[in-house]
Design a protein around this motif. Structure first.
Motif, PDB file in Angstrom:
ATOM      1  N   ALA A   7       0.834  -1.204   0.000  1.00 14.93           N
ATOM      2  CA  ALA A   7       0.000   0.000   0.000  1.00 14.93           C
ATOM      3  C   ALA A   7       0.868   1.253   0.000  1.00 14.93           C
ATOM      4  O   ALA A   7       0.530   2.273  -0.623  1.00 14.93           O
ATOM      5  CB  ALA A   7      -0.933  -0.014   1.207  1.00 14.93           C
ATOM      6  N   THR A   8       1.998   1.182   0.687  1.00 20.21           N
ATOM      7  CA  THR A   8       2.915   2.327   0.762  1.00 20.21           C
ATOM      8  C   THR A   8       3.810   2.419  -0.466  1.00 20.21           C
ATOM      9  O   THR A   8       4.107   3.523  -0.947  1.00 20.21           O
ATOM     10  CB  THR A   8       3.789   2.206   2.026  1.00 20.21           C
ATOM     11  OG1 THR A   8       2.960   2.022   3.170  1.00 20.21           O
ATOM     12  CG2 THR A   8       4.649   3.450   2.215  1.00 20.21           C
ATOM     13  N   TYR A   9       4.221   1.257  -0.992  1.00 15.36           N
ATOM     14  CA  TYR A   9       5.167   1.217  -2.117  1.00 15.36           C
ATOM     15  C   TYR A   9       4.607   0.351  -3.249  1.00 15.36           C
ATOM     16  O   TYR A   9       5.142  -0.725  -3.563  1.00 15.36           O
ATOM     17  CB  TYR A   9       6.513   0.658  -1.662  1.00 15.36           C
ATOM     18  CG  TYR A   9       7.095   1.357  -0.455  1.00 15.36           C
ATOM     19  CD1 TYR A   9       7.605   2.658  -0.548  1.00 15.36           C
ATOM     20  CD2 TYR A   9       7.126   0.727   0.793  1.00 15.36           C
ATOM     21  CE1 TYR A   9       8.123   3.302   0.560  1.00 15.36           C
ATOM     22  CE2 TYR A   9       7.657   1.364   1.899  1.00 15.36           C
ATOM     23  CZ  TYR A   9       8.149   2.646   1.788  1.00 15.36           C
ATOM     24  OH  TYR A   9       8.669   3.294   2.881  1.00 15.36           O
ATOM     25  N   PRO A  10       3.524   0.797  -3.877  1.00 17.78           N
ATOM     26  CA  PRO A  10       2.903  -0.045  -4.923  1.00 17.78           C
ATOM     27  C   PRO A  10       3.833  -0.335  -6.092  1.00 17.78           C
ATOM     28  O   PRO A  10       3.698  -1.367  -6.754  1.00 17.78           O
ATOM     29  CB  PRO A  10       1.681   0.766  -5.359  1.00 17.78           C
ATOM     30  CG  PRO A  10       1.990   2.183  -4.942  1.00 17.78           C
ATOM     31  CD  PRO A  10       2.805   2.070  -3.704  1.00 17.78           C
ATOM     32  N   HIS A  11       4.798   0.549  -6.351  1.00 14.50           N
ATOM     33  CA  HIS A  11       5.725   0.328  -7.469  1.00 14.50           C
ATOM     34  C   HIS A  11       6.773  -0.736  -7.140  1.00 14.50           C
ATOM     35  O   HIS A  11       7.599  -1.069  -7.996  1.00 14.50           O
ATOM     36  CB  HIS A  11       6.419   1.636  -7.843  1.00 14.50           C
ATOM     37  CG  HIS A  11       7.091   2.317  -6.691  1.00 14.50           C
ATOM     38  ND1 HIS A  11       6.390   3.017  -5.742  1.00 14.50           N
ATOM     39  CD2 HIS A  11       8.390   2.379  -6.316  1.00 14.50           C
ATOM     40  CE1 HIS A  11       7.223   3.484  -4.832  1.00 14.50           C
ATOM     41  NE2 HIS A  11       8.442   3.112  -5.163  1.00 14.50           N
ATOM     42  N   ALA A  12       6.728  -1.290  -5.914  1.00 10.03           N
ATOM     43  CA  ALA A  12       7.625  -2.389  -5.574  1.00 10.03           C
ATOM     44  C   ALA A  12       7.028  -3.748  -5.930  1.00 10.03           C
ATOM     45  O   ALA A  12       7.667  -4.783  -5.705  1.00 10.03           O
ATOM     46  CB  ALA A  12       7.960  -2.353  -4.083  1.00 10.03           C
ATOM     47  N   LEU A  13       5.811  -3.766  -6.487  1.00 13.71           N
ATOM     48  CA  LEU A  13       5.223  -5.015  -6.950  1.00 13.71           C
ATOM     49  C   LEU A  13       5.940  -5.502  -8.204  1.00 13.71           C
ATOM     50  O   LEU A  13       6.362  -4.702  -9.046  1.00 13.71           O
ATOM     51  CB  LEU A  13       3.736  -4.837  -7.244  1.00 13.71           C
ATOM     52  CG  LEU A  13       2.819  -4.753  -6.025  1.00 13.71           C
ATOM     53  CD1 LEU A  13       1.484  -4.137  -6.400  1.00 13.71           C
ATOM     54  CD2 LEU A  13       2.609  -6.137  -5.402  1.00 13.71           C
ATOM     55  N   ALA A  14       6.068  -6.808  -8.342  1.00 11.58           N
ATOM     56  CA  ALA A  14       6.683  -7.390  -9.537  1.00 11.58           C
ATOM     57  C   ALA A  14       5.740  -7.233 -10.735  1.00 11.58           C
ATOM     58  O   ALA A  14       4.519  -7.127 -10.584  1.00 11.58           O
ATOM     59  CB  ALA A  14       6.995  -8.860  -9.306  1.00 11.58           C
ATOM     60  N   VAL A  15       6.337  -7.234 -11.926  1.00  8.88           N
ATOM     61  CA  VAL A  15       5.596  -7.100 -13.182  1.00  8.88           C
ATOM     62  C   VAL A  15       5.992  -8.253 -14.094  1.00  8.88           C
ATOM     63  O   VAL A  15       7.184  -8.576 -14.206  1.00  8.88           O
ATOM     64  CB  VAL A  15       5.912  -5.752 -13.862  1.00  8.88           C
ATOM     65  CG1 VAL A  15       5.208  -5.640 -15.213  1.00  8.88           C
ATOM     66  CG2 VAL A  15       5.512  -4.589 -12.951  1.00  8.88           C
ATOM     67  N   ASP A  16       5.013  -8.900 -14.735  1.00  8.63           N
ATOM     68  CA  ASP A  16       5.358 -10.017 -15.610  1.00  8.63           C
ATOM     69  C   ASP A  16       5.754  -9.523 -16.996  1.00  8.63           C
ATOM     70  O   ASP A  16       5.723  -8.318 -17.278  1.00  8.63           O
ATOM     71  CB  ASP A  16       4.232 -11.047 -15.670  1.00  8.63           C
ATOM     72  CG  ASP A  16       3.012 -10.595 -16.463  1.00  8.63           C
ATOM     73  OD1 ASP A  16       3.069  -9.572 -17.173  1.00  8.63           O
ATOM     74  OD2 ASP A  16       1.982 -11.302 -16.381  1.00  8.63           O
ATOM     75  N   LYS A  17       6.148 -10.453 -17.881  1.00 15.09           N
ATOM     76  CA  LYS A  17       6.690 -10.073 -19.184  1.00 15.09           C
ATOM     77  C   LYS A  17       5.660  -9.411 -20.081  1.00 15.09           C
ATOM     78  O   LYS A  17       6.019  -8.767 -21.078  1.00 15.09           O
ATOM     79  CB  LYS A  17       7.290 -11.290 -19.877  1.00 15.09           C
ATOM     80  CG  LYS A  17       6.295 -12.368 -20.269  1.00 15.09           C
ATOM     81  CD  LYS A  17       7.011 -13.527 -20.960  1.00 15.09           C
ATOM     82  CE  LYS A  17       6.044 -14.618 -21.359  1.00 15.09           C
ATOM     83  NZ  LYS A  17       6.739 -15.748 -22.023  1.00 15.09           N
ATOM     84  N   HIS A  18       4.380  -9.538 -19.739  1.00 15.13           N
ATOM     85  CA  HIS A  18       3.320  -8.878 -20.513  1.00 15.13           C
ATOM     86  C   HIS A  18       2.979  -7.505 -19.944  1.00 15.13           C
ATOM     87  O   HIS A  18       2.049  -6.854 -20.415  1.00 15.13           O
ATOM     88  CB  HIS A  18       2.073  -9.757 -20.530  1.00 15.13           C
ATOM     89  CG  HIS A  18       2.299 -11.106 -21.140  1.00 15.13           C
ATOM     90  ND1 HIS A  18       2.459 -11.291 -22.499  1.00 15.13           N
ATOM     91  CD2 HIS A  18       2.420 -12.336 -20.571  1.00 15.13           C
ATOM     92  CE1 HIS A  18       2.656 -12.582 -22.743  1.00 15.13           C
ATOM     93  NE2 HIS A  18       2.642 -13.222 -21.598  1.00 15.13           N
ATOM     94  N   GLY A  19       3.700  -7.070 -18.924  1.00 16.75           N
ATOM     95  CA  GLY A  19       3.464  -5.768 -18.326  1.00 16.75           C
ATOM     96  C   GLY A  19       2.376  -5.753 -17.272  1.00 16.75           C
ATOM     97  O   GLY A  19       1.959  -4.681 -16.832  1.00 16.75           O
ATOM     98  N   VAL A  20       1.914  -6.916 -16.835  1.00 14.85           N
ATOM     99  CA  VAL A  20       0.860  -7.002 -15.835  1.00 14.85           C
ATOM    100  C   VAL A  20       1.462  -6.962 -14.441  1.00 14.85           C
ATOM    101  O   VAL A  20       2.347  -7.773 -14.110  1.00 14.85           O
ATOM    102  CB  VAL A  20       0.029  -8.290 -16.016  1.00 14.85           C
ATOM    103  CG1 VAL A  20      -1.026  -8.413 -14.929  1.00 14.85           C
ATOM    104  CG2 VAL A  20      -0.606  -8.326 -17.397  1.00 14.85           C
ATOM    105  N   VAL A  21       0.995  -6.022 -13.622  1.00 14.99           N
ATOM    106  CA  VAL A  21       1.467  -5.916 -12.245  1.00 14.99           C
ATOM    107  C   VAL A  21       0.904  -7.073 -11.426  1.00 14.99           C
ATOM    108  O   VAL A  21      -0.297  -7.370 -11.498  1.00 14.99           O
ATOM    109  CB  VAL A  21       1.045  -4.568 -11.630  1.00 14.99           C
ATOM    110  CG1 VAL A  21       1.480  -4.483 -10.169  1.00 14.99           C
ATOM    111  CG2 VAL A  21       1.637  -3.412 -12.427  1.00 14.99           C
ATOM    112  N   GLN A  22       1.765  -7.732 -10.657  1.00 17.20           N
ATOM    113  CA  GLN A  22       1.346  -8.858  -9.836  1.00 17.20           C
ATOM    114  C   GLN A  22       0.772  -8.354  -8.518  1.00 17.20           C
ATOM    115  O   GLN A  22       1.445  -7.647  -7.774  1.00 17.20           O
ATOM    116  CB  GLN A  22       2.534  -9.781  -9.577  1.00 17.20           C
ATOM    117  CG  GLN A  22       3.219 -10.251 -10.848  1.00 17.20           C
ATOM    118  CD  GLN A  22       2.295 -11.053 -11.731  1.00 17.20           C
ATOM    119  OE1 GLN A  22       1.920 -12.171 -11.416  1.00 17.20           O
ATOM    120  NE2 GLN A  22       1.906 -10.488 -12.866  1.00 17.20           N
TER     121      GLN A  22
END
Length: 670
Positions: free
Chosen positions: A94-109
């Motif tokens: 919630a504090t660092y949403p950009h720390a979520l991993a992203v798959d090769k299709h650009g989908v945020v996990q």
């Protein structure tokens, strides 16, 4: 001097992941009573408890863990204390949403699973190191804590990450690796398909594209991913070492996870540990178990290691989760011991009532402590208690099987000549042949000093550098026997075909040139005539030009009809063998028989389906005998059977599905 972290000498560590935070406090008291009954000596604690330990950023609550560690210590149970960083809490994302991993299709996990974090996110690394450091500051001197367990199964489920954090780190990694864009362009062969880069900021990650991605780029991406994961481990390990001096480990997944190079990882841990789970569709999953155990011991460079996780019965994440039959858990556990493990642990102690793994078996199953599973758990604890003297003994092998994760990464890329010729399949086939012949093996890296082995087998060495080829050629010249399987030494470290063509680095050792690959259509096969026997081959053939090698097997039918299929070449004081097609486990038997003759190796005389594994000590040898058959067998052995305390006078009778551990004088094993 023992290399082990647990304080009790001559003890095989026994226990599992313990997650008491899932249960009311009164269950903890029941748990420690049952642990003592089962012979548990060590548990792993705290691996998924970040949200409880740090309920808000920078706010820590250790009260429950204080009480738990004191309770375990009071009951004589040591603790492998985990850092909970495989599953960051909700507040973190919630504090660092950009720390979520992203798959090769650009989908945020999204949140709600485990993993999820970008290993390249600075905020994740800082938070992970902070919680690891706080745990070590508080518990570094706690008498229960004998070892630290960083993270959980690096690379599972999140290895590759295509987030902006990862792409930025990727560019830095490439600049450090190559120094200049000219060097990068040369290594990646970017002249092909007009992919040349003129600025570092134009370099992208190998995400989803209209067709296949540059293979050299993808190979470097695999290296980068591995390095990023390992950098996260080091950050936590170093934070722990600032306050604690107990050994630090993390649980590998040898031969079951593809994105970690365990030769490199093993250099970072104080003690090697591994997780292993049977693959239910495999009717001979015990062979894959043996492979994984030998591989784990080998990356530990022969030192004893810990089986950190396996299952008492079924897992929950396969398509069909097959339960273990009575006695199978004991065979699994003691096979790991026979192949060098000095710790046997499970996931997990008590079966979870909620969550994604509620159908995963446990030491205390949903059926409770009156169940067959728990009775077998307690029986296994007693058996391990009876063989503590095996601790710190060693496994020796005369055969090395080459295993290189970089070759795996490269061979499994797209657009190979046949996607039916796979690294893991060839590795299993050759290993299984050796296993069925009762030949103990180590695994080795192709750059290792191999001079101590009579035989080196290369089942899947698609990527072999020029230096590694020179190493293997020196090994043969020095008197070694080398057996190389097809599709070998094809590319260099950049996935570029070697100067001089296919197999060029091994041309001198093997006495031949591979002129063309001749893969077969699905369902096609051919024969190989070898020493008066007709062997069936499929999937793959090669057009060989022999230059000094003796033709031992010839193709009959198929795309290489009448051409050499199996060759033997004398080089210096040794011999290089080459098998240019795919033979199954049975068809490999006569090939290996001839190779054993050259290497001076005698296969075991044990009955089919019986494993005999020897661990060597200073004053005694120990043979762990495992009968995978449905009938009793006899095995020639002399000594004392430790599980029963009985003498064995020349012949051991091993009932169906049973295990024995026999102490003998050195050289008196098998």
């Amino acid at each position: 001097m023992s290399n082990h972290p647990w304080p009790t000498p001559a003890t095989i560590a026994y226990g599992g992941d313990y997650n008491p935070e899932q249960w009311p406090r009164e269950v903890w008291d029941e748990d420690v009573v049952l642990m003592r009954e089962a012979g548990v000596t060590m548990v792993s604690v705290g691996i998924f408890s970040w949200g409880l330990l740090e309920p808000e950023e920078g706010v820590f609550d250790f009260a429950w863990l204080d009480e738990l560690l004191d309770l375990l210590h009071a009951n004589g149970i040591a603790v492998d204390l985990g850092t909970p960083t495989a599953s960051p809490p909700a507040w973190f994302f919630a504090t660092y949403p950009h720390a979520l991993a992203v798959d090769k299709h650009g989908v945020v996990q999204g949140f709600g699973s485990r993993g999820m974090a970008s290993h390249s996110a600075p905020e994740y690394r800082r938070a992970a190191a902070r919680i690891a450091g706080e745990l070590a500051r508080r518990y570094g001197q706690h008498p229960a804590v004998v070892m630290w367990h960083v993270h959980n199964e690096y690379g599972v489920p999140v290895g590759e990450d295509f987030s902006p954090n990862a792409v930025a780190a990727w560019r830095v990694w490439l600049q450090e690796r190559y120094g200049s864009l000219d060097a990068l362009n040369a290594a990646w062969g970017t002249a092909f398909w007009g992919q040349r880069y003129g600025r570092w900021e134009h370099v992208v990650a190998p995400a989803a594209t209209p067709t296949t991605v540059n293979p050299a780029m993808k190979l470097d991406w695999a290296r980068f991913t591995d390095d990023q994961l390992r950098a996260c481990f080091r950050a936590e390990r170093d934070a722990i070492r600032a306050h604690a001096d107990q050994p630090v480990t993390t649980n590998f997944m040898a031969h079951q996870s593809w994105n970690t190079d365990l030769w490199a990882w093993a250099q970072e841990v104080d003690i090697v540990s591994d997780d292993h789970y049977l693959w239910s569709p495999d009717p001979d999953a015990h062979v894959a178990l043996a492979l994984s155990a030998d591989l784990t011991r080998s990356v530990a460079r022969g030192r004893p290691w810990i089986l950190m996780e396996h299952s008492t019965s079924a897992v929950n994440w396969q398509g069909r989760n097959i339960a273990k039959r009575p006695g199978e858990m004991h065979r699994n556990a003691l096979t790991h011991v026979g192949r060098g493990a000095d710790g046997i642990m499970f996931f997990q102690w008590r079966a979870s009532r909620s969550g994604a793994e509620k159908f995963h078996s446990a030491m205390v199953p949903h059926a409770g402590p009156t169940s067959r599973i728990f009775r077998e758990v307690a029986s296994l604890g007693a058996r391990l208690g009876a063989i503590g003297e095996l601790q710190d003994t060693r496994v020796r092998a005369q055969v090395a099987v080459l295993y290189d994760w970089e070759s795996l990464w490269a061979q499994d890329l797209e657009w190979r000549p046949s996607d039916a010729l796979q690294f893991r399949e060839r590795m299993r086939a050759y290993y299984e042949r050796l296993w069925r012949d009762g030949v103990q093996v180590d695994f080795a890296h192709p750059g290792d000093d191999l001079s101590g082995y009579r035989l080196v087998v290369a089942p899947a060495s698609y990527l072999l550098t020029a230096a590694q080829g020179e190493n293997l050629t020196r090994y043969v010249a020095g008197g070694g026997t080398l057996l190389v399987s097809c599709f070998a030494a094809v590319v260099d470290e950049h996935d570029a075909v070697h100067h001089g063509g296919f197999g060029a680095p091994l041309r001198e050792a093997l006495g031949l040139t591979v002129e063309e690959f001749l893969p077969m259509r699905e369902g096609e096969s051919c024969a190989v005539e070898l020493d008066g026997r007709t062997l069936t081959a499929d999937v793959w053939a090669e057009d060989l030009a022999v230059d000094g090698a003796q033709v031992r097997g010839t193709y009959s039918g198929g795309p290489a009809d009448g051409a050499p299929a199996v060759t033997r070449h004398e080089h210096g004081d040794g011999v290089g063998w080459y098998v240019s097609t795919r033979l199954d486990v049975a068809a490999l038997a006569p090939v290996l028989a001839a190779v054993y003759d050259d290497a001076g190796i005698a296969p075991s005389s044990a009955p089919e389906g019986v494993e005999l594994m020897t661990r060597h000590g200073e004053t005694a040898d120990y043979v762990v005998a495992v009968n995978h058959r449905d009938d009793a067998v006899t095995v020639p052995l002399e000594g004392t059977e430790l599980l029963s305390g009985t003498d064995v006078t020349g012949v051991l009778t091993l009932p169906a599905g049973e295990v024995a551990v026999v102490r003998s004088t050195p050289g008196g094993g098998r």
